[in-house]
Design a protein around this motif. Structure first.
Motif, PDB file in Angstrom:
ATOM      1  N   THR A 140       5.079   5.225   7.718  1.00  0.00           N
ATOM      2  CA  THR A 140       4.450   5.767   9.276  1.00  0.00           C
ATOM      3  C   THR A 140       3.139   6.454   9.067  1.00  0.00           C
ATOM      4  OG1 THR A 140       5.838   7.648   8.941  1.00  0.00           O
ATOM      5  CG2 THR A 140       6.823   6.103  10.384  1.00  0.00           C
ATOM      6  N   SER A 141       2.871   7.361   8.095  1.00  0.00           N
ATOM      7  CA  SER A 141       1.783   7.909   7.841  1.00  0.00           C
ATOM      8  C   SER A 141       0.526   6.857   7.486  1.00  0.00           C
ATOM      9  CB  SER A 141       1.872   9.031   6.624  1.00  0.00           C
ATOM     10  OG  SER A 141       2.517   9.818   6.985  1.00  0.00           O
ATOM     11  N   LEU A 142       0.886   5.939   6.629  1.00  0.00           N
ATOM     12  CA  LEU A 142      -0.162   4.956   6.132  1.00  0.00           C
ATOM     13  C   LEU A 142      -0.242   4.009   7.538  1.00  0.00           C
ATOM     14  CD1 LEU A 142      -1.554   3.492   3.831  1.00  0.00           C
ATOM     15  CD2 LEU A 142       0.230   1.928   3.856  1.00  0.00           C
ATOM     16  N   ASN A 143       0.514   3.969   8.219  1.00  0.00           N
ATOM     17  CA  ASN A 143       0.226   2.864   9.415  1.00  0.00           C
ATOM     18  C   ASN A 143      -0.827   3.586  10.359  1.00  0.00           C
ATOM     19  OD1 ASN A 143       1.773   0.737   8.575  1.00  0.00           O
ATOM     20  ND2 ASN A 143       3.646   1.088   9.643  1.00  0.00           N
ATOM     21  N   ARG A 144      -0.601   4.901  10.527  1.00  0.00           N
ATOM     22  CA  ARG A 144      -1.496   5.717  11.405  1.00  0.00           C
ATOM     23  C   ARG A 144      -2.871   5.768  10.840  1.00  0.00           C
ATOM     24  NH1 ARG A 144       2.860   9.395  11.623  1.00  0.00           N
ATOM     25  NH2 ARG A 144       1.563  10.729  10.110  1.00  0.00           N
ATOM     26  N   HIS A 145      -3.062   5.745   9.485  1.00  0.00           N
ATOM     27  CA  HIS A 145      -4.623   5.529   8.945  1.00  0.00           C
ATOM     28  C   HIS A 145      -5.119   4.153   8.941  1.00  0.00           C
ATOM     29  CE1 HIS A 145      -4.872   9.641   7.093  1.00  0.00           C
ATOM     30  NE2 HIS A 145      -3.683   9.734   7.118  1.00  0.00           N
ATOM     31  N   LEU A 146      -4.152   3.080   8.813  1.00  0.00           N
ATOM     32  CA  LEU A 146      -4.497   1.748   8.817  1.00  0.00           C
ATOM     33  C   LEU A 146      -5.066   1.426  10.201  1.00  0.00           C
ATOM     34  CD1 LEU A 146      -1.694  -0.061   6.749  1.00  0.00           C
ATOM     35  CD2 LEU A 146      -4.229   0.629   5.907  1.00  0.00           C
ATOM     36  N   ILE A 147      -4.382   1.839  11.298  1.00  0.00           N
ATOM     37  CA  ILE A 147      -4.742   1.471  12.621  1.00  0.00           C
ATOM     38  C   ILE A 147      -6.136   2.259  12.860  1.00  0.00           C
ATOM     39  CG2 ILE A 147      -4.118   2.126  14.834  1.00  0.00           C
ATOM     40  CD1 ILE A 147      -1.318   1.771  14.301  1.00  0.00           C
ATOM     41  N   LYS A 148      -6.265   3.439  12.630  1.00  0.00           N
ATOM     42  CA  LYS A 148      -7.574   4.090  12.757  1.00  0.00           C
ATOM     43  C   LYS A 148      -8.675   3.505  11.907  1.00  0.00           C
ATOM     44  CE  LYS A 148      -9.914   8.638  13.030  1.00  0.00           C
ATOM     45  NZ  LYS A 148     -11.098   7.891  12.874  1.00  0.00           N
ATOM     46  N   MET A 149      -8.284   3.303  10.716  1.00  0.00           N
ATOM     47  CA  MET A 149      -9.608   2.459   9.868  1.00  0.00           C
ATOM     48  C   MET A 149      -9.761   1.121  10.404  1.00  0.00           C
ATOM     49  SD  MET A 149      -8.272   3.951   6.216  1.00  0.00           S
ATOM     50  CE  MET A 149      -9.522   3.348   5.125  1.00  0.00           C
ATOM     51  N   THR A 150      -8.776   0.447  10.839  1.00  0.00           N
ATOM     52  CA  THR A 150      -9.076  -0.704  11.617  1.00  0.00           C
ATOM     53  C   THR A 150     -10.097  -0.529  13.021  1.00  0.00           C
ATOM     54  OG1 THR A 150      -7.176  -1.754  10.591  1.00  0.00           O
ATOM     55  CG2 THR A 150      -8.005  -2.887  12.488  1.00  0.00           C
ATOM     56  N   LEU A 160       0.782  -1.131   0.045  1.00  0.00           N
ATOM     57  CA  LEU A 160      -0.068   0.086   0.046  1.00  0.00           C
ATOM     58  C   LEU A 160       0.839   1.342   0.038  1.00  0.00           C
ATOM     59  CD1 LEU A 160      -2.940  -1.200   2.658  1.00  0.00           C
ATOM     60  CD2 LEU A 160      -3.202  -0.396   0.342  1.00  0.00           C
ATOM     61  N   ALA A 161       1.889   1.259   0.747  1.00  0.00           N
ATOM     62  CA  ALA A 161       2.707   2.237   0.886  1.00  0.00           C
ATOM     63  C   ALA A 161       3.605   2.555  -0.329  1.00  0.00           C
ATOM     64  CB  ALA A 161       3.945   2.353   1.974  1.00  0.00           C
ATOM     65  N   GLU A 162       3.942   1.563  -0.971  1.00  0.00           N
ATOM     66  CA  GLU A 162       4.695   1.741  -2.422  1.00  0.00           C
ATOM     67  C   GLU A 162       3.633   2.302  -3.315  1.00  0.00           C
ATOM     68  OE1 GLU A 162       6.570  -1.927  -2.792  1.00  0.00           O
ATOM     69  OE2 GLU A 162       7.902  -1.782  -1.606  1.00  0.00           O
ATOM     70  N   ARG A 163       2.789   1.706  -3.640  1.00  0.00           N
ATOM     71  CA  ARG A 163       1.647   2.044  -4.541  1.00  0.00           C
ATOM     72  C   ARG A 163       1.093   3.462  -4.369  1.00  0.00           C
ATOM     73  NH1 ARG A 163       3.657  -1.779  -7.857  1.00  0.00           N
ATOM     74  NH2 ARG A 163       2.834  -3.911  -7.539  1.00  0.00           N
ATOM     75  N   LEU A 164       0.782   3.643  -3.147  1.00  0.00           N
ATOM     76  CA  LEU A 164       0.124   5.002  -3.005  1.00  0.00           C
ATOM     77  C   LEU A 164       1.170   6.187  -2.813  1.00  0.00           C
ATOM     78  CD1 LEU A 164      -2.728   3.793  -0.771  1.00  0.00           C
ATOM     79  CD2 LEU A 164      -2.788   4.103  -2.879  1.00  0.00           C
ATOM     80  N   HIS A 165       2.531   5.746  -2.818  1.00  0.00           N
ATOM     81  CA  HIS A 165       3.288   6.724  -2.641  1.00  0.00           C
ATOM     82  C   HIS A 165       3.263   7.872  -1.349  1.00  0.00           C
ATOM     83  CE1 HIS A 165       4.821   5.789  -6.764  1.00  0.00           C
ATOM     84  NE2 HIS A 165       3.545   6.087  -7.002  1.00  0.00           N
TER      85      HIS A 165
END
Length: 71
Positions: free
Chosen positions: A39-49, A30-35
């Motif tokens: 760390t930013s992505l993980n924050r969003h994934l945790i919140k969305m989970t 996800l991080a690679e494909r969405l550029h």
């Protein structure tokens, strides 16, 4: 700070992948494909989970995410 656009982009990418038969996607991909920084992505994934939008499968480097069936 919330970034709804990133949340929507994550959902769109996961939806496209699900339509192609891939039910869950790892955070690294996800991080690679969405550029997006991991760390930013993980924050969003945790919140969305936590919000019930995504479901997390596995632990550590093999953790993958998918759209929750009710989302």
């Amino acid at each position: 700070m919330a970034h709804p656009l990133l949340d929507e982009t994550i959902l769109q990418y996961l939806a496209v992948q699900r339509a192609q038969g891939r039910l869950s996607i790892g955070a690294r991909e996800l991080a690679e494909r969405l550029h997006v920084p991991r760390t930013s992505l993980n924050r969003h994934l945790i919140k969305m989970t936590d919000d019930g939008v995504l479901t997390r499968k596995g632990i550590g480097p093999s953790t993958a995410y998918q759209i929750t069936a009710t989302a």
